[in-house]
Design a protein around this motif. Structure first.
Motif, PDB file in Angstrom:
ATOM      1  N   ARG A 197      -5.814   9.364  -2.125  1.00  0.00           N
ATOM      2  CA  ARG A 197      -5.905   8.165  -2.948  1.00  0.00           C
ATOM      3  C   ARG A 197      -4.872   7.150  -2.496  1.00  0.00           C
ATOM      4  NH1 ARG A 197      -4.887   7.086  -9.416  1.00  0.00           N
ATOM      5  NH2 ARG A 197      -2.729   7.453  -8.717  1.00  0.00           N
ATOM      6  N   LEU A 198      -5.346   5.981  -2.105  1.00  0.00           N
ATOM      7  CA  LEU A 198      -4.480   4.882  -1.738  1.00  0.00           C
ATOM      8  C   LEU A 198      -4.231   3.990  -2.948  1.00  0.00           C
ATOM      9  CD1 LEU A 198      -6.025   3.772   1.675  1.00  0.00           C
ATOM     10  CD2 LEU A 198      -4.309   5.549   1.219  1.00  0.00           C
ATOM     11  N   SER A 199      -3.034   3.452  -3.034  1.00  0.00           N
ATOM     12  CA  SER A 199      -2.676   2.506  -4.081  1.00  0.00           C
ATOM     13  C   SER A 199      -2.236   1.193  -3.454  1.00  0.00           C
ATOM     14  CB  SER A 199      -1.543   3.049  -4.952  1.00  0.00           C
ATOM     15  OG  SER A 199      -1.925   4.233  -5.617  1.00  0.00           O
ATOM     16  N   CYS A 200      -2.512   0.102  -4.152  1.00  0.00           N
ATOM     17  CA  CYS A 200      -2.069  -1.218  -3.739  1.00  0.00           C
ATOM     18  C   CYS A 200      -1.383  -1.866  -4.935  1.00  0.00           C
ATOM     19  CB  CYS A 200      -3.248  -2.065  -3.264  1.00  0.00           C
ATOM     20  SG  CYS A 200      -2.813  -3.767  -2.825  1.00  0.00           S
ATOM     21  N   ALA A 205      -7.749   5.499  10.318  1.00  0.00           N
ATOM     22  CA  ALA A 205      -7.517   4.070  10.524  1.00  0.00           C
ATOM     23  C   ALA A 205      -6.263   3.662   9.778  1.00  0.00           C
ATOM     24  CB  ALA A 205      -8.710   3.248  10.019  1.00  0.00           C
ATOM     25  N   VAL A 206      -5.828   2.446  10.035  1.00  0.00           N
ATOM     26  CA  VAL A 206      -4.857   1.794   9.179  1.00  0.00           C
ATOM     27  C   VAL A 206      -5.632   1.068   8.095  1.00  0.00           C
ATOM     28  CG1 VAL A 206      -3.015   0.085   9.004  1.00  0.00           C
ATOM     29  CG2 VAL A 206      -3.174   1.553  11.025  1.00  0.00           C
ATOM     30  N   TYR A 207      -5.289   1.335   6.852  1.00  0.00           N
ATOM     31  CA  TYR A 207      -5.970   0.744   5.714  1.00  0.00           C
ATOM     32  C   TYR A 207      -5.128  -0.378   5.130  1.00  0.00           C
ATOM     33  CZ  TYR A 207      -9.554   4.327   5.719  1.00  0.00           C
ATOM     34  OH  TYR A 207     -10.615   5.131   6.062  1.00  0.00           O
ATOM     35  N   TYR A 208      -5.792  -1.496   4.829  1.00  0.00           N
ATOM     36  CA  TYR A 208      -5.123  -2.689   4.345  1.00  0.00           C
ATOM     37  C   TYR A 208      -5.680  -3.121   2.998  1.00  0.00           C
ATOM     38  CZ  TYR A 208      -3.622  -3.299   9.203  1.00  0.00           C
ATOM     39  OH  TYR A 208      -3.081  -3.129  10.449  1.00  0.00           O
ATOM     40  N   CYS A 209      -4.800  -3.462   2.095  1.00  0.00           N
ATOM     41  CA  CYS A 209      -5.164  -4.099   0.842  1.00  0.00           C
ATOM     42  C   CYS A 209      -5.230  -5.610   1.052  1.00  0.00           C
ATOM     43  CB  CYS A 209      -4.128  -3.744  -0.217  1.00  0.00           C
ATOM     44  SG  CYS A 209      -4.500  -4.316  -1.882  1.00  0.00           S
ATOM     45  N   ILE A 262      -1.429   0.832   5.858  1.00  0.00           N
ATOM     46  CA  ILE A 262      -0.931   2.197   5.753  1.00  0.00           C
ATOM     47  C   ILE A 262      -1.861   3.128   6.524  1.00  0.00           C
ATOM     48  CG2 ILE A 262      -2.149   2.681   3.582  1.00  0.00           C
ATOM     49  CD1 ILE A 262       0.429   4.246   2.756  1.00  0.00           C
ATOM     50  N   GLN A 263      -1.274   4.078   7.233  1.00  0.00           N
ATOM     51  CA  GLN A 263      -2.034   4.971   8.101  1.00  0.00           C
ATOM     52  C   GLN A 263      -2.705   6.083   7.314  1.00  0.00           C
ATOM     53  OE1 GLN A 263      -3.903   6.372  11.216  1.00  0.00           O
ATOM     54  NE2 GLN A 263      -2.358   4.812  11.646  1.00  0.00           N
ATOM     55  N   VAL A 264      -3.982   6.300   7.607  1.00  0.00           N
ATOM     56  CA  VAL A 264      -4.725   7.458   7.131  1.00  0.00           C
ATOM     57  C   VAL A 264      -5.252   8.190   8.360  1.00  0.00           C
ATOM     58  CG1 VAL A 264      -6.770   8.265   5.910  1.00  0.00           C
ATOM     59  CG2 VAL A 264      -5.353   6.456   4.923  1.00  0.00           C
ATOM     60  N   THR A 265      -4.895   9.453   8.491  1.00  0.00           N
ATOM     61  CA  THR A 265      -5.338  10.256   9.615  1.00  0.00           C
ATOM     62  C   THR A 265      -6.081  11.477   9.097  1.00  0.00           C
ATOM     63  OG1 THR A 265      -3.453   9.547  10.962  1.00  0.00           O
ATOM     64  CG2 THR A 265      -4.639  11.514  11.673  1.00  0.00           C
ATOM     65  N   GLU A 267       0.828  -1.204   0.000  1.00  0.00           N
ATOM     66  CA  GLU A 267       0.000   0.000   0.000  1.00  0.00           C
ATOM     67  C   GLU A 267       0.865   1.257   0.000  1.00  0.00           C
ATOM     68  OE1 GLU A 267      -2.197  -2.955   2.826  1.00  0.00           O
ATOM     69  OE2 GLU A 267      -0.128  -2.350   2.407  1.00  0.00           O
ATOM     70  N   SER A 268       0.327   2.322  -0.574  1.00  0.00           N
ATOM     71  CA  SER A 268       0.975   3.620  -0.534  1.00  0.00           C
ATOM     72  C   SER A 268      -0.089   4.703  -0.661  1.00  0.00           C
ATOM     73  CB  SER A 268       2.017   3.763  -1.645  1.00  0.00           C
ATOM     74  OG  SER A 268       1.424   3.670  -2.928  1.00  0.00           O
ATOM     75  N   GLY A 269       0.296   5.930  -0.374  1.00  0.00           N
ATOM     76  CA  GLY A 269      -0.589   7.066  -0.565  1.00  0.00           C
ATOM     77  C   GLY A 269      -1.301   7.569   0.668  1.00  0.00           C
ATOM     78  N   GLY A 270      -1.038   6.974   1.814  1.00  0.00           N
ATOM     79  CA  GLY A 270      -1.668   7.423   3.038  1.00  0.00           C
ATOM     80  C   GLY A 270      -1.015   8.681   3.580  1.00  0.00           C
ATOM     81  N   GLY A 271      -1.518   9.118   4.730  1.00  0.00           N
ATOM     82  CA  GLY A 271      -0.962  10.298   5.361  1.00  0.00           C
ATOM     83  C   GLY A 271      -2.007  11.060   6.132  1.00  0.00           C
TER      84      GLY A 271
END
Length: 120
Positions: free
Chosen positions: A19-22, A91-95, A114-117, A6-10
């Motif tokens: 936008r999150l990517s997996c 939350a922490v987002y998981y693919c 990946i963390q999204v806040t 995963e990438s794109g969190g923050g």
């Protein structure tokens, strides 16, 4: 050898977008269902969105109309576009993935999260 990254969190302000990517490897991406889960502090992991190998989409009620899941089979990558973000989306987002074609599999694979806040 199956890998999901995963990438794109923050950090984003309420009402903002992310936008999150997996990015995936090690399997035939087009034959697999792609899912996004999330886990908030003190909460159980919940399914946020799903896209099947045929492109059918499903969403949790809490994100309908705000989040969009998609996939690019040429890049072996799934995405989660998150709009109108709320603090409760933190939350922490998981693919996650499992095989659908030629027949469904009960074996699933997970990314590292990946963390999204969402906070002002």
């Amino acid at each position: 050898q199956v890998q999901l990254v995963e990438s794109g969190g923050g950090l984003v302000q309420p009402g903002g977008s992310l936008r999150l990517s997996c990015a995936t490897s090690g399997f035939t991406f087009s034959n697999y269902v792609m899912n996004w889960y999330r886990q908030a502090p003190g909460k159980e992991r919940e399914l946020v969105a799903r896209i099947t190998s045929a492109g059918s989409r499903n969403y949790a009620d809490s994100v309908k109309g705000r989040f969009t899941i998609s996939r690019d089979n040429t890049k072996n990558t799934a995405y989660l576009q998150m709009n109108s973000l709320k603090p409760e989306d933190t939350a922490v987002y998981y693919c996650n993935t499992f095989r659908e074609r030629p027949y469904p599999s009960g074996n699933a694979f997970w990314g590292q999260g990946i963390q999204v806040t969402v906070s002002s």
